[in-house]
Design an enzyme around this catalytic site. Sequence first.
Site, PDB file in Angstrom:
ATOM      1  N   CYS A 190       0.825  -1.210   0.000  1.00 55.53           N
ATOM      2  CA  CYS A 190       0.000   0.000   0.000  1.00 55.53           C
ATOM      3  C   CYS A 190       0.859   1.260   0.000  1.00 55.53           C
ATOM      4  O   CYS A 190       0.470   2.280  -0.553  1.00 55.53           O
ATOM      5  CB  CYS A 190      -0.934  -0.003   1.208  1.00 55.53           C
ATOM      6  SG  CYS A 190      -2.298  -1.184   1.070  1.00 55.53           S
ATOM      7  N   CYS A 339      14.817   3.938  -3.756  1.00 52.16           N
ATOM      8  CA  CYS A 339      13.357   4.047  -3.674  1.00 52.16           C
ATOM      9  C   CYS A 339      13.020   4.854  -2.422  1.00 52.16           C
ATOM     10  O   CYS A 339      13.784   5.719  -2.025  1.00 52.16           O
ATOM     11  CB  CYS A 339      12.687   2.662  -3.677  1.00 52.16           C
ATOM     12  SG  CYS A 339      13.053   1.646  -2.242  1.00 52.16           S
TER      13      CYS A 339
END
Length: 381
Positions: A190, A339
């Site tokens: 998520c 990231c």
Amino acid sequence: MDLPDLTPDEYARYSRHLALPEVGLDGQRKLKAARVLCIGAGGLGSPAALYLAAAGVGTLGLMDFDAVDASNLQRQILHSTADVGRSKIASASDRLEAMNPGVCIEAHETTLTPANAREIIAAYDVILDGTDNFPTRYLVNDACVLVGRPNAYGSIFRFEGQASVFATKDGPCYRCLHPEPPPPGLVPSCAEGGVLGVLPGVIGTIQATEALKLILGIGEPLIGRFMIYDALRMRFREIRLRKDPDCPVCGTRPSIRDLTEYEAYCTPVREHAAQDTSEMSVAELKARQDQGTAPLLLDVREPYEVAICRIPGAVSVPLGQLAARLPEFDPAAEIVVQCRIGARSAQVVAALRERGFRRARNLAGGILAWIDQIDPSLPKY
């Protein structure tokens, strides 16, 4: 089983339940005697725990090991701004006790592991799975089957939610639907893909509803039925599930009889856990940039993430586009992959090395580590 009596205050508090013939006095006493474990005090666990406490479930177990983060507040309604930095268990316990002082809260501020799963799950009547990763999801399922506890399951991603009831005596379990976990990194979390803030409210409330029905023995629980909710189209659809006779845990000849062999791939992994790859620290990257010897910095985050904050000099290639754009890069070059927190990038580094990029390295801690240690002026998300 002897059921506990209600106090005069409880008669008033639960009067709307008492008015329901399907619940009534005996049903409310069943709820007071019941023990429900919510695994996860986040998006799904928040609405579920609130409604279970409000309904008068006598003992509510809470399991979580995380702390409240500002990014949780968009959907995890157990927690408030003042709780940021506190343990989720402490925050949730305070909120639930304020909601209903008559409910006993049992706190498990730990991860669910193969070593403790059977003992903890066996101590409750119904298990509510509010986890957000596949390893723990399979561990919850297998432990529920092995100790004979129903699993009120829910999951959310972006605009879609799913719910079912697994691991009942004659019904299917989660492995009947998905026998094995997907490879690590195949399904985005998520945090990577996003989730509509109200979505866990819908699914978590359905999980709480199923738990109450199981305790009361009323209605038609989602046993053998897999419900899918599409929030964008406001549609519910249902898939019928059958118990798989070849299921490795609940089938006629199960191969999973305990959780010992499960430990290798079902130890819960936090999103920022370090992977087995060579890493570069943000301090080293900054020093290399200052010296003019910086490696190619490859940012594999999604475009919306890059729009929030970025490290100077990074080349943005979203993870989904990387395979197609790989020919643009020199396999002999020194490449550092980045990231948000270092999990996606670690998986990319492993894949790059398999394709001949021997000098690929992971930026440890991702851009959040860069913000914490190098440039606190950048916004966090």
